[in-house]
Scaffold this motif. Structure first.
Motif: not given
Length: 304
Positions: A274-277, A151-154, A140-144
């Motif tokens: 970006q594509t993930r709800f 750029s494909s990530l929010i 669902d998400l990652a901590i970085r």
């Protein structure tokens, strides 16, 4: 059978551990479950399970499909319950990844506090310093902790950490306290964090950026281990303050050349595709983490 029912059946088989147990739980016959799986694999064109008389194991495609199925089913469950009761408590599973040291030292206590507020949230956490493909691994998400370039990530910024060059009092007593970058070139050695470049980008006495590569006496993929070795006087480390702060506060480590680092601060982000709800529970978690770290004084470690 609808695609949703196929997903539910497949998830039940995986989590039950066998077709027989899944059939018992679903109050149906084993042959019906077997046919549903066969039809599903035929429709998808891939093998999802390796089945023998003794056990079943997921194929790579099956593992990926399972992760996506669980996430989709969780999201449907959440949406339906939210429509039925806007005040309903958060529930469902959140899959996330986090760097090992930051995850264990700081994210873990934050998640424990979040669970006190939302006890029906189930966390599935992968502590790893490698950068995973969030979509491929069903996260669902990652901590970085880095300067983000994908750029494909929010990304939502949660906090910042300051990089520091540290050594122990004993180390500096033996090797001298460097007052300028050039002093590092005379007798100093480093402990290297293996996931980053071995060179340090520092400013020389003229304010020009130079690359400094000290002799490495030890390498490791874990920042807490390097900090502990540094405390023993083995060498210098370049480390984020969320790892070094307690040791610096206690006097076990000393920082040097604070103004010589080209890059002093690094962002700590929650990222998702970006594509993930983005489900409501994940949005609430991100907001909670941002507020949690904003209130954190320096990087004091809560009791584990």
């Amino acid at each position: 059978m609808s695609q949703l029912e196929e997903m539910q059946c497949f998830v039940r088989v995986v989590e039950a551990g066998s077709i027989t147990k899944a059939a018992e739980q679903m109050n149906t016959v084993k042959s019906a479950i077997s046919k549903r799986l066969t039809d599903l694999e035929r429709r998808l064109g891939v093998s999802l399970l390796k089945r023998t008389t003794r056990k079943q194991t997921l194929t790579d495609a099956g593992r990926s499909y399972y992760q996506h199925c669980v996430r989709i089913l969780d999201d449907i469950y959440e949406v339906e319950h939210a429509l039925g009761n806007e005040q309903t408590s958060l529930s469902g599973r959140i899959r996330l990844s986090a760097p090992i040291s930051f995850g264990l030292m700081h994210l873990s206590p934050a998640l424990r506090e979040f669970n006190l507020i939302h006890p029906e949230i189930i966390f599935d956490i992968d502590f790893s310093d490698r950068h995973q493909d969030l979509v491929a691994e069903g996260l669902d998400l990652a901590i970085r902790i880095s300067n983000l370039t994908d750029s494909s990530l929010i990304a939502r910024k949660l906090a910042s950490t300051r990089l520091q060059i540290c050594g122990s009092p004993d180390y500096f007593a033996r090797n001298g306290l460097p007052e300028k970058t050039e002093d590092l070139l005379y007798g100093h050695v480093k402990l290297h964090y293996s996931h980053v470049s071995s060179s340090w980008s520092l400013l020389d006495y003229q304010g020009q950026a130079i690359s400094v590569n000290l002799p490495t006496v030890l390498s490791s993929n874990n920042g807490e281990y390097l900090r502990d070795v540094c405390i023993t006087g083995k060498g210098l480390i370049l480390t984020p303050d969320f790892i070094s702060y307690p040791a610096i506060k206690s006097g076990k480590l000393i920082t040097v050349l604070d103004n010589a680092l080209v890059q002093k601060d690094v962002g700590i982000y929650a990222i998702y595709p970006q594509t993930r709800f983005l489900s409501h529970r994940v949005r609430i978690l991100i907001d909670f983490l941002r507020d949690y770290f904003a209130k954190l004084k320096n990087w004091e470690c809560p009791a584990r």
